[in-house]
Design a protein around this motif. Structure first.
Motif, mmCIF file in Angstrom:
data_model
loop_
_atom_site.group_PDB
_atom_site.id
_atom_site.type_symbol
_atom_site.label_atom_id
_atom_site.label_comp_id
_atom_site.label_asym_id
_atom_site.label_seq_id
_atom_site.Cartn_x
_atom_site.Cartn_y
_atom_site.Cartn_z
ATOM 1 N N ALA A 24 2.107 6.180 -8.679
ATOM 2 C CA ALA A 24 1.867 5.575 -7.368
ATOM 3 C C ALA A 24 1.545 4.088 -7.498
ATOM 4 O O ALA A 24 1.985 3.270 -6.677
ATOM 5 C CB ALA A 24 0.719 6.298 -6.666
ATOM 6 N N HIS A 25 0.790 3.729 -8.532
ATOM 7 C CA HIS A 25 0.443 2.322 -8.754
ATOM 8 C C HIS A 25 1.697 1.493 -9.029
ATOM 9 O O HIS A 25 1.851 0.384 -8.492
ATOM 10 C CB HIS A 25 -0.531 2.214 -9.924
ATOM 11 N N ASP B 202 12.319 8.845 -3.359
ATOM 12 C CA ASP B 202 11.599 7.634 -2.981
ATOM 13 C C ASP B 202 12.564 6.458 -2.862
ATOM 14 O O ASP B 202 13.761 6.646 -2.723
ATOM 15 C CB ASP B 202 10.443 7.343 -3.946
ATOM 16 N N GLN C 62 -1.413 8.892 -10.603
ATOM 17 C CA GLN C 62 -1.954 7.628 -10.099
ATOM 18 C C GLN C 62 -1.166 6.452 -10.656
ATOM 19 O O GLN C 62 -0.944 5.459 -9.959
ATOM 20 C CB GLN C 62 -3.432 7.510 -10.463
ATOM 21 N N THR D 276 3.389 0.867 -5.852
ATOM 22 C CA THR D 276 2.653 -0.074 -5.006
ATOM 23 C C THR D 276 2.884 -1.522 -5.420
ATOM 24 O O THR D 276 3.065 -2.395 -4.567
ATOM 25 C CB THR D 276 1.142 0.236 -5.057
#
Length: 263
Positions: free
Chosen positions: A82-83, A146, A79, A86
């Motif tokens: 991903a944060h 990515d 998480q 973001t």
């Protein structure tokens, strides 16, 4: 800005990643500096093209895995990853891609992981012969590529080569990258910046408003049918045709002189 340098001269905004001690790997400070620099280039009428390169012996080694992450208390490691994407990595990449001016990457040394994505977001990539491109995500980290790598790679080199690069993580030498169409050109190490500056100077003298639309048109085409793309081209031409650059280009053509574009 501590992690990059930005200098604009003769229409060329030269942005140099400046963390050579860690192969210009990307941390939160570099992301913040990049976003600030791109915003400055966007607003600066004197900057007509952005040229990105790296200080030292490498272009960019991707994310700085040793840096403090963006995880908030209670988040799992995944998480947190991903944060961080973001709030930092993805906004940076979107803002670079959306720049309304041509982008050139001069790749010196290794571009690894997200560093490949940072290079490929440029419109034109020129690499030194000693440079290489490495997809470390899968075989080294158990992640997917990515920073846009999964978007760019299959479009540029096809599914088979994109998958092999991502699954095996082998170094792709710059000369092979040029042969495969991943990048525009591979040049001798000692001529990298002179070649990149020559391309940048040519673009800086061109109609930058049209160049931004060319990038959009090429990328839009992959999702359009032939008929849809014809309509897209028509609509964009209708807009560009009203720009002073078009009239200048026509006048220059008819009078057999070089055009003098203003935007």
């Amino acid at each position: 800005m501590e992690t990059i340098t930005l200098e604009t001269k003769n229409g060329i905004a030269l942005l140099t990643l400046n963390r050579p001690e860690v192969l210009n790997s990307i941390d939160t400070a570099l992301i913040a500096d990049m976003r600030t620099a791109v915003a400055q280039v966007e607003k600066d009428p004197e900057a007509r093209v952005l040229l990105i390169t790296g200080a030292g012996r490498g272009f960019c080694a991707g994310a700085d895995l040793a840096a403090q992450g963006q995880r908030i208390e209670g988040m799992s490691v995944g998480q947190g990853v991903a944060h961080g994407m973001t709030i930092g990595f993805n906004p940076m990449m979107r803002e670079i891609y959306a720049l309304s001016k041509p982008i050139i990457a001069a790749v010196n040394g290794v571009a690894a992981g997200g560093g490949v994505g940072l290079a490929l977001v440029a419109d034109i990539v020129i690499a030194a012969k000693s440079a290489s491109f490495v997809q470390v995500f899968g075989p080294r980290l158990g992640l997917i590529p990515d920073l846009g790598c999964t978007w760019h790679l299959p479009r540029l080199v096809g599914r088979a080569r994109a998958l092999a690069l991502a699954l095996m993580g082998d170094k792709l030498p710059a000369e092979t990258a040029a042969e495969w169409g991943l990048i525009w050109k591979c040049v001798d190490d000692n001529s990298l910046m002179s070649e990149a500056n020559a391309v940048a100077a040519k673009l800086a003298n061109g109609p930058t408003n049209a160049f931004a639309e060319i990038r959009k048109a090429v990328d839009t085409a992959t999702g359009n049918s032939f008929s849809e793309q014809l309509d897209y081209e028509r609509d964009v031409q209708g807009t560009l045709g009203d720009h002073p650059n078009f009239m200048e280009g026509v006048k220059a053509f008819l009078t057999k002189r070089e055009p003098e574009f203003k935007a």
